[in-house]
Structure formats: C-alpha cells, structure tokens
Design an enzyme around this catalytic site. Structure first.
Site, PDB file in Angstrom:
ATOM      1  N   GLY A 144       4.202  10.675  -8.764  1.00 31.51           N
ATOM      2  CA  GLY A 144       5.013   9.593  -9.310  1.00 31.51           C
ATOM      3  C   GLY A 144       5.730   8.809  -8.218  1.00 31.51           C
ATOM      4  O   GLY A 144       5.646   9.126  -7.031  1.00 31.51           O
ATOM      5  N   ASP A 159       8.378   8.374  -6.240  1.00 30.33           N
ATOM      6  CA  ASP A 159       9.548   9.154  -5.855  1.00 30.33           C
ATOM      7  C   ASP A 159       9.783   9.202  -4.351  1.00 30.33           C
ATOM      8  O   ASP A 159      10.549  10.013  -3.852  1.00 30.33           O
ATOM      9  CB  ASP A 159       9.427  10.588  -6.384  1.00 30.33           C
ATOM     10  N   ASN A 167      -3.918   8.612   4.194  1.00 24.10           N
ATOM     11  CA  ASN A 167      -2.763   8.079   4.926  1.00 24.10           C
ATOM     12  C   ASN A 167      -2.839   8.234   6.443  1.00 24.10           C
ATOM     13  O   ASN A 167      -2.277   7.423   7.172  1.00 24.10           O
ATOM     14  CB  ASN A 167      -1.484   8.760   4.438  1.00 24.10           C
ATOM     15  N   ASP A 201      -3.954 -14.582  -2.988  1.00 27.37           N
ATOM     16  CA  ASP A 201      -4.580 -15.491  -3.952  1.00 27.37           C
ATOM     17  C   ASP A 201      -5.769 -14.786  -4.595  1.00 27.37           C
ATOM     18  O   ASP A 201      -5.974 -13.590  -4.396  1.00 27.37           O
ATOM     19  CB  ASP A 201      -5.002 -16.803  -3.275  1.00 27.37           C
ATOM     20  N   HIS A 261       0.418   4.195  -2.697  1.00 25.39           N
ATOM     21  CA  HIS A 261       0.101   5.564  -2.292  1.00 25.39           C
ATOM     22  C   HIS A 261       1.220   6.543  -2.642  1.00 25.39           C
ATOM     23  O   HIS A 261       0.974   7.736  -2.788  1.00 25.39           O
ATOM     24  CB  HIS A 261      -0.202   5.616  -0.793  1.00 25.39           C
ATOM     25  N   ASP A 262       2.420   6.034  -2.772  1.00 26.60           N
ATOM     26  CA  ASP A 262       3.518   6.890  -3.209  1.00 26.60           C
ATOM     27  C   ASP A 262       3.392   7.201  -4.699  1.00 26.60           C
ATOM     28  O   ASP A 262       3.454   8.359  -5.115  1.00 26.60           O
ATOM     29  CB  ASP A 262       4.862   6.214  -2.933  1.00 26.60           C
ATOM     30  N   VAL A 285       0.967   9.838  -6.250  1.00 21.80           N
ATOM     31  CA  VAL A 285       1.171  11.248  -5.904  1.00 21.80           C
ATOM     32  C   VAL A 285       2.537  11.681  -6.418  1.00 21.80           C
ATOM     33  O   VAL A 285       3.556  11.232  -5.920  1.00 21.80           O
ATOM     34  CB  VAL A 285       1.095  11.457  -4.379  1.00 21.80           C
ATOM     35  N   ASP A 327     -10.168  -9.608   2.888  1.00 20.52           N
ATOM     36  CA  ASP A 327     -10.557 -10.901   2.328  1.00 20.52           C
ATOM     37  C   ASP A 327     -10.842 -11.831   3.502  1.00 20.52           C
ATOM     38  O   ASP A 327      -9.930 -12.264   4.197  1.00 20.52           O
ATOM     39  CB  ASP A 327      -9.413 -11.445   1.464  1.00 20.52           C
ATOM     40  N   HIS A 369      -6.061  -6.450  -2.414  1.00 24.09           N
ATOM     41  CA  HIS A 369      -6.922  -6.510  -1.240  1.00 24.09           C
ATOM     42  C   HIS A 369      -7.237  -7.949  -0.836  1.00 24.09           C
ATOM     43  O   HIS A 369      -8.073  -8.182   0.032  1.00 24.09           O
ATOM     44  CB  HIS A 369      -8.226  -5.732  -1.490  1.00 24.09           C
ATOM     45  N   THR A 370      -6.559  -8.880  -1.444  1.00 23.70           N
ATOM     46  CA  THR A 370      -6.649 -10.259  -0.989  1.00 23.70           C
ATOM     47  C   THR A 370      -5.898 -10.455   0.322  1.00 23.70           C
ATOM     48  O   THR A 370      -6.034 -11.479   0.980  1.00 23.70           O
ATOM     49  CB  THR A 370      -6.098 -11.231  -2.061  1.00 23.70           C
ATOM     50  N   SER A 394       7.961  10.291  -2.033  1.00 20.61           N
ATOM     51  CA  SER A 394       7.486  11.502  -1.352  1.00 20.61           C
ATOM     52  C   SER A 394       6.651  11.150  -0.122  1.00 20.61           C
ATOM     53  O   SER A 394       6.621  11.921   0.848  1.00 20.61           O
ATOM     54  CB  SER A 394       6.682  12.383  -2.314  1.00 20.61           C
ATOM     55  N   ARG A 419       0.828  -1.215   0.000  1.00 20.73           N
ATOM     56  CA  ARG A 419       0.000   0.000   0.000  1.00 20.73           C
ATOM     57  C   ARG A 419       0.859   1.261   0.000  1.00 20.73           C
ATOM     58  O   ARG A 419       0.524   2.252  -0.670  1.00 20.73           O
ATOM     59  CB  ARG A 419      -0.931  -0.021   1.215  1.00 20.73           C
TER      60      ARG A 419
END
Length: 338
Positions: free
Chosen positions: A83, A85, A105, A262, A77-78, A81, A254, A204-205, A87, A73
C-alpha cells in the site's frame, strides 16, 4: 501533564477530522483499508505543506526534467507494495531489508534525495506532521503538472509504515517482460482495473528506460526479432542498446515528446513504437486495452481526465490511517526511534 497535552491534541485532531469529513465541501476518499483521506488534512496543522512540496519539486524538475518521471515512478512502486505507506523510502537497517534492493528498484529507482529535501523543509515548518507517504503522493501530482500533464486534488492523511517488503517489491510490481495477463492480475490485486492499467501506463509519456529493460525485444526472441516493434525503430534502438554491455544506457520511453506529458505515448503504441514489451502488449494482446489506447491517442483530454482519476485511485491502495497505525517519520529513510 505531557499525557494530558497529548490527549487534548488528539481530541482536537479527531474533532477536526469529524468536522471536515462531514462537511458538504469535503472531497473525502474512503480507502481500501477502511480509513479516510481528505485534501484538507494539513490545512491547520501545516498549511504550507503543499506549497513547500511544490516548490522543491519544481526546482528539482527544472534542474533535471527526468526527475518528474522518477518521482511519479517512486509513488507507483511504493503503492504496489504493502500500500501507499512510503515503505520504498526506507534504507536497510538491522533486520529490515530495503525495497530499494529489489529487481524493479535496484539501479533504477531514484528521486530519494528530492524527497529528503522536501521532508527536511517540512520538519522545519511543522515537525512530525506531514507523512512521507503524503509527500510521495503530492510530489507525483506536482511532477505530472510540471511536465504539462493534468492536475488533481490529492486526498491526504496517510501515515508511514514501520517496515518494508523486499519480496513484495520483487513480486507485485509489473515488469517490462511480464505478459499482459500477469500485469493485469497485478493491477487487479491492488483494486485497479484495465482502465487504470492503460491510463497509468500513459505515464511512460515521460522518462527513460534502461537498455536491460528492452534488450530482449531487439536480440533474444526465439523466432528472431520482435515484430511487434517497428523494425526501423528497432534498428535505431540497437545503436544505443548493443547485444552485450551498455545495460544502463538510457532511452526515452516516448521518442516523440520525451519531456512533455501528453498522449503521444499512445500514438506511438499504435505505430508499434512502444519501447517496452509491457507497453506494446496494450495494443497486441487485448481488445479492450487496444480500444482504450485508440481513445486516448485520439483525445488528450480524455487521457488526462482518466489519468488523474486513476492516480487518485492508486494512491488509495491500503494507506495507513488513524492514530494506531504506522507513524509520521522524522526521516523518510528511517523508522523513528523510541
């Protein structure tokens, strides 16, 4: 004398890049930003880099299985935003406002200490050589594999940003209550398509979601409960997610195999047991995404192959490459001084 040495080192690195880039064995990737990433980037400058990352991630996941999802994650999430990098790793300081304070976040992004451990070990091995952005990409791959998911070759050579974007973090990252079209638009703005959207949602498994992320599906629908959610499953969720309070209570994304990477996530969606609204709309709001969910639910290998491909594609979102862009941070939480 120092300038001459720096020039020689730069020329040597340029030559290495050219040799690797034009090698027939190179798995080079031209990025959205126009530069090149390639798996052999640290072969000479820090040959044990990937081994070090893998070792520390393995220990962290063995200690807490949930950490695998957290590290995947962080990479996601990086990249959404500014690209890929790193941040997201920057703490607030001076005029810099950290992305850690954004709605997606705050109180949920985690794994920063693991990245700190990796960076500290890399700095001992090969100072100011391996970027924090590359650490995020490698840690996401290793977390996937350690959870039973697919592996892939990670193109490397990203550099770290000298800034962050709190507004970008608030606006660019898909939210659990976004409409399907809004989420798809956010993906398209990053150069990703509907196939990438469905495949990457498959992460999200593993992992958890906070009660505050899905409570509206249980209580706050204008016409009653959310009937795109299996009602027996919904009644179970209400025991852990009350109408008020318990915002930080965690439930498995899940419910079938929460620690195993899976395709059960997709099977859950077809049974209307997707935890988040942003999960379930993959089968209720778009025929193309529904067809993809059915394919991945029926064929785990197909899901694995596409997930790996989409992760490489996501990791290519506007990285900083070359000598004039960004830097290699000594500490992933801070911009270098001087």
């Amino acid at each position: 004398m120092a300038n001459s040495i720096n020039l020689l080192l730069m020329l040597k690195l340029v030559l290495t890049v050219l040799v690797v880039a034009f090698s027939p064995l190179c798995l080079c990737r031209k990025t959205n930003g126009g530069g090149y990433l390639y798996p052999q980037f640290y072969d000479r400058s820090c040959p044990r880099a990937q081994e070090i990352v893998n070792s520390i991630v393995a220990k962290a996941v063995a200690k807490e299985a949930r950490m695998a999802a957290s590290l995947i994650r962080l990479h996601f999430h990086d990249c959404f935003v500014k690209g890929c990098d790193a941040s997201i790793l920057l703490d607030s300081s001076g005029t810099l406002m950290s992305e850690k304070r954004s709605n997606p976040n705050r109180n949920s992004a985690r794994g920063f200490e693991v990245i700190d451990q990796i960076k500290s070990a890399l700095e001992k091995e090969c100072p100011q050589t391996v970027s924090c952005a590359d650490v995020l990409a490698l840690a996401a791959r290793d977390s996937t594999v350690l959870s039973g998911g697919p592996s892939w070759v990670v193109p490397l050579g990203r550099r770290d940003s000298k800034g962050a974007s709190l507004s970008g973090s608030n606006n660019n990252i898909p939210a659990p209550n976004n409409t399907f079209q809004t989420i798809l638009t956010k993906f398209k703005l990053q150069g990703l398509d509907i196939v990438d959207l469905v495949a990457l949602s498959g992460s999200h498994t593993i992992g958890n979601a906070r009660c505050t992320s899905f409570r509206q599906r249980l209580y706050n629908q204008s016409a009653g409960n959310d009937f795109t959610l299996d009602q027996y499953y919904a009644s179970q969720l209400r025991t852990r997610c009350p109408r008020s309070g318990g915002d930080q209570n965690l439930l498995n994304l899940d419910y079938v195999s929460p620690a195993n990477f899976d395709n059960s996530y997709f099977k859950n969606l077809l049974s209307f047991k997707g935890l988040l609204s942003s999960d379930q709309i993959l089968v209720t709001k778009n025929q193309v995404s529904l067809d993809l969910v059915k394919k991945y639910a029926a064929n785990n290998h197909l899901f694995f192959d596409q997930f790996a491909e989409s992760m490489v594609k996501m990791a290519n979102i506007f990285p900083l490459t070359g000598f004039s862009k960004g830097e290699i941070r000594k500490n992933c939480r801070k911009i270098n001084v001087g």
